[in-house]
Design a protein around this motif. Structure first.
Motif, mmCIF file in Angstrom:
data_model
loop_
_atom_site.group_PDB
_atom_site.id
_atom_site.type_symbol
_atom_site.label_atom_id
_atom_site.label_comp_id
_atom_site.label_asym_id
_atom_site.label_seq_id
_atom_site.Cartn_x
_atom_site.Cartn_y
_atom_site.Cartn_z
ATOM 1 N N ASP A 83 -0.218 34.383 43.994
ATOM 2 C CA ASP A 83 -0.008 35.657 43.308
ATOM 3 C C ASP A 83 -0.663 35.651 41.929
ATOM 4 O OD1 ASP A 83 1.388 36.579 45.461
ATOM 5 O OD2 ASP A 83 3.366 36.175 44.607
ATOM 6 N N VAL A 139 -0.942 51.813 46.899
ATOM 7 C CA VAL A 139 -0.070 51.725 45.727
ATOM 8 C C VAL A 139 -0.261 52.976 44.885
ATOM 9 C CG1 VAL A 139 0.003 49.210 45.607
ATOM 10 C CG2 VAL A 139 -1.843 50.435 44.468
ATOM 11 N N TYR A 170 1.689 47.998 51.765
ATOM 12 C CA TYR A 170 2.443 48.825 50.830
ATOM 13 C C TYR A 170 3.126 47.945 49.788
ATOM 14 C CZ TYR A 170 2.101 52.583 54.331
ATOM 15 O OH TYR A 170 1.645 53.534 55.206
ATOM 16 N N TYR A 171 3.393 48.523 48.640
ATOM 17 C CA TYR A 171 4.190 47.803 47.651
ATOM 18 C C TYR A 171 5.624 47.712 48.162
ATOM 19 C CZ TYR A 171 5.327 52.605 46.228
ATOM 20 O OH TYR A 171 5.722 53.911 46.216
ATOM 21 N N GLU A 172 6.346 46.684 47.731
ATOM 22 C CA GLU A 172 7.617 46.317 48.352
ATOM 23 C C GLU A 172 8.665 47.420 48.306
ATOM 24 O OE1 GLU A 172 9.340 41.981 48.656
ATOM 25 O OE2 GLU A 172 9.841 42.879 46.721
ATOM 26 N N THR A 196 4.373 44.632 53.632
ATOM 27 C CA THR A 196 4.679 44.883 52.225
ATOM 28 C C THR A 196 4.571 43.591 51.413
ATOM 29 O OG1 THR A 196 7.065 44.487 52.515
ATOM 30 C CG2 THR A 196 6.276 46.749 52.812
ATOM 31 N N PRO A 198 5.357 42.326 47.049
ATOM 32 C CA PRO A 198 5.912 42.805 45.772
ATOM 33 C C PRO A 198 4.871 43.127 44.723
ATOM 34 C CG PRO A 198 6.229 40.432 46.014
ATOM 35 C CD PRO A 198 5.724 40.929 47.325
ATOM 36 N N ASP A 199 3.692 42.543 44.826
ATOM 37 C CA ASP A 199 2.698 42.723 43.772
ATOM 38 C C ASP A 199 1.322 42.881 44.401
ATOM 39 O OD1 ASP A 199 1.446 42.906 41.344
ATOM 40 O OD2 ASP A 199 1.453 40.750 40.952
ATOM 41 N N LEU A 200 0.775 44.083 44.323
ATOM 42 C CA LEU A 200 -0.550 44.363 44.885
ATOM 43 C C LEU A 200 -1.506 44.659 43.738
ATOM 44 C CD1 LEU A 200 0.631 46.567 47.863
ATOM 45 C CD2 LEU A 200 -0.399 44.302 48.027
ATOM 46 N N LYS A 203 -5.865 49.051 44.472
ATOM 47 C CA LYS A 203 -5.708 50.102 45.473
ATOM 48 C C LYS A 203 -7.078 50.268 46.133
ATOM 49 C CE LYS A 203 -4.462 55.069 45.591
ATOM 50 N NZ LYS A 203 -3.056 55.056 46.056
#
Length: 321
Positions: A83, A139, A170-172, A196, A198-200, A203
């Protein structure tokens, strides 16, 4: 980065064979996995460096797998490092995008789109012209008008009906978004493959393997600016970012009530994570083997996993173990 969750990879084949056959020697692993001895030895060294296997007896050359529960912890730590690396990658891409903008006229694989309407028009064209697959990192913010968003959803439904595969990250917290959630649920029910995280970091939308559109984040531009990328090293890099994120995403389910896990399924998951076979689980729980096979299959489907090991990892991520 190797993937011990993938039984088709060298590392996954060797690790999962060791789970089933403790104390195996490299030549035995080579014979059962169909890999050459040199490949197996290299894989064992790499797995040992990640604390996923250990040399059991140097005299005989035998190896032992660390328990899948331990390996899950290793993977979780590696995910944290990943991450951080992805965030750095996002920052580097942002710098590259700014540099590329000033040189856009010099490269036929690069085009700058300025303005929200031009961006939405380009996205609609990418949906309409897709032939095999569309990959999306979804996002906020969302740039289209309500009418645009309705048309984009209709376009995706039509392309999926025509056989185009859609994979979306998708974001969480997307399920809690009053704008994104209803569309997300309808598209998943229509056949979209969704995960999904938590951190993308970015976009984007990738059409087949030949076109990417990426809106540039930040407040440095007076209006929306997006980068259109045709076949190039940058397109390959963006495709690689998507696939890395996809590998670690948690499959999204529209059945939010499906997060409940009864005690029997929790016992089965814990035994699976420890490397127990269906027969061993059946003996331990005093149930029929067919019952275990049926419930394991159902658990793997709920978790979006194709292997028992993947099911253990996904269950750990969701806090089911």
């Amino acid at each position: 980065m190797f993937d011990v969750m993938d039984p088709g990879s060298d590392h996954g084949a060797v690790y999962q064979d060791l789970v089933r056959n403790p104390g195996a020697r490299p030549e035995e692993l080579a014979g059962r996995t169909g890999r050459g001895r040199a490949v197996v030895r290299a894989v064992l060294e790499e797995l040992a460096a990640e604390d996923m296997v250990v040399a059991a007896d140097p005299a005989t050359g035998s190896w032992e797998a660390q328990s899948p529960t331990t390996v899950v912890e290793v993977l979780m730590h590696r995910n944290q490092l990943r991450d951080a690396a992805l965030r750095r990658t996002g920052a580097e891409l942002q710098r590259l995008f700014r540099d590329a903008r000033s040189e856009a006229g010099r490269h036929d694989w690069l085009e700058i789109v300025e303005g929200r309407q031009r961006f939405i028009t380009a996205v609609k064209h990418m949906h309409r012209s897709s032939r095999r697959q569309v990959r999306i990192i979804d996002v906020p913010p969302y740039y289209g008008s309500p009418e645009d968003n309705v048309e984009l959803e209709a376009l995706q439904m039509a392309r999926m009906a025509a056989g185009v595969t859609y994979r979306t990250l998708y974001y969480e917290s997307a399920f809690d978004d009053p704008i994104a959630a209803p569309v997300m649920v309808r598209e998943i029910e229509a056949g979209e493959k969704a995960r999904t995280l938590p951190d993308l970091p970015i976009k984007l939308l990738i059409r087949d393997d030949d076109f990417v559109i990426v809106p540039l984040p930040g407040e440095e531009f007076p209006d929306l600016v997006a980068l259109l990328v045709r076949p190039s090293r940058l397109l390959q890099a963006l495709s690689g970012v998507f696939e890395t994120l996809w590998r670690f995403g948690v499959p999204a389910s529209v059945n939010r009530s499906g997060t409940h896990l009864d005690d029997r399924d929790r016992q089965i998951l814990n035994l699976m994570a420890s490397g127990a076979t269906d027969e061993a689980i059946a003996r331990r729980l005093e149930v029929g083997r067919r019952t275990v096979v049926r419930r394991v299959s159902a658990l793997q489907e709920r978790l979006g996993a194709t292997t028992r090991f993947q099911a253990g990892v996904q269950a750990a991520r969701r806090g089911w173990l």
